[in-house]
Design a protein around this motif. Structure first.
Motif, PDB file in Angstrom:
ATOM      1  N   PRO A   1      22.859  95.314   2.521  1.00 60.59           N
ATOM      2  CA  PRO A   1      22.218  96.599   2.771  1.00 60.59           C
ATOM      3  C   PRO A   1      22.454  97.538   1.593  1.00 60.59           C
ATOM      4  CG  PRO A   1      23.472  95.882   4.686  1.00 60.59           C
ATOM      5  CD  PRO A   1      23.831  94.956   3.574  1.00 60.59           C
ATOM      6  N   PRO A   2      21.466  98.295   1.190  1.00 61.00           N
ATOM      7  CA  PRO A   2      21.623  99.134   0.002  1.00 61.00           C
ATOM      8  C   PRO A   2      22.488 100.365   0.200  1.00 61.00           C
ATOM      9  CG  PRO A   2      19.472  99.494   0.979  1.00 61.00           C
ATOM     10  CD  PRO A   2      20.096  98.340   1.727  1.00 61.00           C
ATOM     11  N   ASN A   3      22.656 100.812   1.446  1.00 62.93           N
ATOM     12  CA  ASN A   3      23.312 102.105   1.648  1.00 62.93           C
ATOM     13  C   ASN A   3      24.361 102.103   2.751  1.00 62.93           C
ATOM     14  OD1 ASN A   3      21.641 101.869   3.829  1.00 62.93           O
ATOM     15  ND2 ASN A   3      20.297 103.578   3.278  1.00 62.93           N
ATOM     16  N   ARG A   4      24.885 100.954   3.085  1.00 63.50           N
ATOM     17  CA  ARG A   4      25.987 100.891   4.044  1.00 63.50           C
ATOM     18  C   ARG A   4      26.786  99.624   3.777  1.00 63.50           C
ATOM     19  NH1 ARG A   4      24.467  97.575   8.524  1.00 63.50           N
ATOM     20  NH2 ARG A   4      22.289  96.903   8.358  1.00 63.50           N
ATOM     21  N   PHE A   5      28.079  99.664   4.079  1.00 69.00           N
ATOM     22  CA  PHE A   5      28.911  98.483   3.876  1.00 69.00           C
ATOM     23  C   PHE A   5      30.129  98.542   4.791  1.00 69.00           C
ATOM     24  CE2 PHE A   5      31.102 101.484   1.274  1.00 69.00           C
ATOM     25  CZ  PHE A   5      32.342 100.979   0.896  1.00 69.00           C
ATOM     26  N   LYS A   6      30.785  97.420   4.912  1.00 68.60           N
ATOM     27  CA  LYS A   6      31.911  97.295   5.821  1.00 68.60           C
ATOM     28  C   LYS A   6      33.147  96.887   5.020  1.00 68.60           C
ATOM     29  CE  LYS A   6      31.223  95.675   9.962  1.00 68.60           C
ATOM     30  NZ  LYS A   6      30.986  94.757  11.106  1.00 68.60           N
ATOM     31  N   PRO A   7      33.894  97.861   4.515  1.00 67.36           N
ATOM     32  CA  PRO A   7      35.091  97.531   3.752  1.00 67.36           C
ATOM     33  C   PRO A   7      36.201  97.001   4.652  1.00 67.36           C
ATOM     34  CG  PRO A   7      34.994  99.885   4.093  1.00 67.36           C
ATOM     35  CD  PRO A   7      33.712  99.314   4.669  1.00 67.36           C
ATOM     36  N   GLY A   8      37.051  96.182   4.100  1.00 64.26           N
ATOM     37  CA  GLY A   8      38.263  95.806   4.810  1.00 64.26           C
ATOM     38  C   GLY A   8      39.327  96.882   4.631  1.00 64.26           C
ATOM     39  N   PHE A   9      40.230  96.949   5.565  1.00 69.90           N
ATOM     40  CA  PHE A   9      41.474  97.718   5.447  1.00 69.90           C
ATOM     41  C   PHE A   9      42.547  96.731   5.896  1.00 69.90           C
ATOM     42  CE2 PHE A   9      38.172 100.820   5.917  1.00 69.90           C
ATOM     43  CZ  PHE A   9      38.574 101.917   5.164  1.00 69.90           C
ATOM     44  N   THR A  10      43.074  95.974   4.935  1.00 70.61           N
ATOM     45  CA  THR A  10      43.723  94.705   5.288  1.00 70.61           C
ATOM     46  C   THR A  10      45.127  94.568   4.726  1.00 70.61           C
ATOM     47  OG1 THR A  10      41.496  93.733   5.225  1.00 70.61           O
ATOM     48  CG2 THR A  10      43.359  92.215   5.393  1.00 70.61           C
ATOM     49  N   PRO A  11      46.152  94.972   5.480  1.00 71.00           N
ATOM     50  CA  PRO A  11      47.522  94.655   5.087  1.00 71.00           C
ATOM     51  C   PRO A  11      47.755  93.144   5.079  1.00 71.00           C
ATOM     52  CG  PRO A  11      47.470  96.406   6.728  1.00 71.00           C
ATOM     53  CD  PRO A  11      46.087  95.821   6.668  1.00 71.00           C
ATOM     54  N   THR A  12      48.722  92.729   4.280  1.00 70.46           N
ATOM     55  CA  THR A  12      49.045  91.308   4.121  1.00 70.46           C
ATOM     56  C   THR A  12      50.522  91.093   4.399  1.00 70.46           C
ATOM     57  OG1 THR A  12      47.302  90.972   2.467  1.00 70.46           O
ATOM     58  CG2 THR A  12      49.109  89.383   2.478  1.00 70.46           C
ATOM     59  N   VAL A  13      50.840  90.064   5.173  1.00 69.27           N
ATOM     60  CA  VAL A  13      52.227  89.684   5.442  1.00 69.27           C
ATOM     61  C   VAL A  13      52.507  88.360   4.750  1.00 69.27           C
ATOM     62  CG1 VAL A  13      53.928  89.036   7.199  1.00 69.27           C
ATOM     63  CG2 VAL A  13      52.267  90.864   7.665  1.00 69.27           C
ATOM     64  N   VAL A  14      53.615  88.305   4.014  1.00 65.38           N
ATOM     65  CA  VAL A  14      54.066  87.070   3.388  1.00 65.38           C
ATOM     66  C   VAL A  14      55.425  86.708   3.973  1.00 65.38           C
ATOM     67  CG1 VAL A  14      54.742  85.928   1.234  1.00 65.38           C
ATOM     68  CG2 VAL A  14      52.806  87.523   1.247  1.00 65.38           C
ATOM     69  N   GLN A  15      55.478  85.555   4.625  1.00 67.44           N
ATOM     70  CA  GLN A  15      56.733  85.051   5.189  1.00 67.44           C
ATOM     71  C   GLN A  15      57.255  83.961   4.260  1.00 67.44           C
ATOM     72  OE1 GLN A  15      54.524  84.450   8.961  1.00 67.44           O
ATOM     73  NE2 GLN A  15      56.367  85.266   9.983  1.00 67.44           N
ATOM     74  N   THR A  16      58.367  84.255   3.604  1.00 68.55           N
ATOM     75  CA  THR A  16      58.896  83.352   2.575  1.00 68.55           C
ATOM     76  C   THR A  16      59.850  82.309   3.134  1.00 68.55           C
ATOM     77  OG1 THR A  16      60.859  84.667   2.023  1.00 68.55           O
ATOM     78  CG2 THR A  16      58.778  85.298   0.965  1.00 68.55           C
TER      79      THR A  16
END
Length: 340
Positions: free
Chosen positions: A99-114
């Motif tokens: 779509p030229p005038n709308r979008f769906k950004p992520g808001f995405t925290p990341t967990v890393v289990q070492t």
């Protein structure tokens, strides 16, 4: 009816993407041109659909991304390409069947289990971020669904201090991650800690950012480590310079058993526009030129190394790869590349 989030110069602070910083005088998009951004609740993903948790293996580590907020918003112009004509950005979207005038950004925290520690990168919107509840601020709920209790988080790493990254640190005035130690860039902390940030007009971006920093991160200072590029955050995790979006914005390289992950925070605000045109200005970058230089450096690193990337604002699962394309780059979303 859409929730109206005003992005005029006066109201940007009250509801900005939490990436917001004061605009330089040279910015080419006026507040009159940027009248509003709409967040459409009818298009917000319901809490349980579609997927909001994604888990992959990285060597001996487990990586989990969690969709803290999902909403369709206006854009990507001028969030990406503020120095370009709107029609140019919209044409790029059409070329990519978007779509030229709308979008769906992520808001995405990341967990890393070492295996030794559980490390959380960024904390989402919480009570104060860009996307209001129930559409946003879902990190704590998703951690529980993922089987990761907040008290099991050992380290909280912040790429920078905008409200959609630090908003989830505190809930009801109390720290969410009661046992964690915290990591933030030394330059980032010094910038927001400066008392002069509070001298900005109360409706301004600078004031809101400084206020949330004080309410959410400053009280945790005695449990916070202040790092610079090259420092080790935890075994296998190293800080990288990614300045420009904010003065102390950092990316992080994660490595286990020869496999790598680049957590790049806000080095992209759109998976097509930001990568295809890294030199286009980003509305929320504090230093426009440095932000563009960082994008080129970080994208080139990701493409050269063929490394998996956790990109906070790309579409969920916000994991993918970068390849060169023409004078820019292209985002390849993670689908089944890492499936056994």
């Amino acid at each position: 009816m859409p929730i109206m989030i005003d992005l005029t110069r006066r109201r940007l602070a009250a509801s900005a993407l939490a990436l917001a910083v004061p605009r330089p005088a040279s910015a080419q998009v006026s507040s009159a041109q940027i009248s509003s951004v709409q967040v459409h609740p009818t298009q917000v993903c319901p809490p349980e659909t579609p997927p909001t948790i994604h888990r992959v293996r990285l060597g001996g580590f487990t990586v989990t991304t969690l969709l803290d907020a999902s909403a369709m918003i206006d854009g990507p112009w001028p969030i990406v390409g503020e120095d370009r004509e709107r029609v140019e950005v919209e044409a790029l979207m059409r070329e990519n069947r978007l779509p030229p005038n709308r979008f769906k950004p992520g808001f995405t925290p990341t967990v890393v289990q070492t295996g030794r520690e559980t490390v959380l990168f960024d904390t989402g919107n919480g009570e104060v971020g860009f996307v209001p509840r129930p559409a946003g601020g879902q990190l704590a709920r998703l951690l529980a669904r993922a089987g990761i209790a907040p008290e099991t988080i050992d380290v909280v790493v912040l790429t920078h201090c905008h409200t959609d990254h630090i908003g989830g640190l505190v809930e009801g005035g109390r720290p969410v991650f009661a046992r964690a130690r915290y990591v933030v860039g030394a330059a980032e902390d010094a910038f927001w800690r400066d008392p002069s940030r509070l001298s900005a007009p109360p409706e301004s971006n600078a004031f809101k950012s400084a206020r949330v920093f004080r309410s959410h991160l400053l009280p945790l200072a005695d449990r916070t480590t202040f790092v610079k590029p090259g420092d080790t955050v935890a075994p296998g995790i190293t800080a990288l310079a990614a300045f420009g979006h904010t003065p102390g914005h950092l990316a992080f390289h994660v490595e286990s058993a020869g496999q790598g992950l680049l957590v790049w925070g806000d080095c992209a605000h759109h998976e097509v526009a930001s990568l295809a045109r890294p030199d286009w200005q980003a509305f929320f970058d504090m230093d426009k030129e440095r932000g563009a230089a960082t994008r080129r450096t970080i994208y080139d690193m990701a493409a050269t190394d063929g490394i998996l990337v956790a990109a906070y604002h790309t579409a969920f699962p916000s994991l993918g790869y970068v390849v060169r394309q023409g004078t820019g780059y292209r985002w390849i979303p993670l689908t089944y590349q890492l499936d056994p």
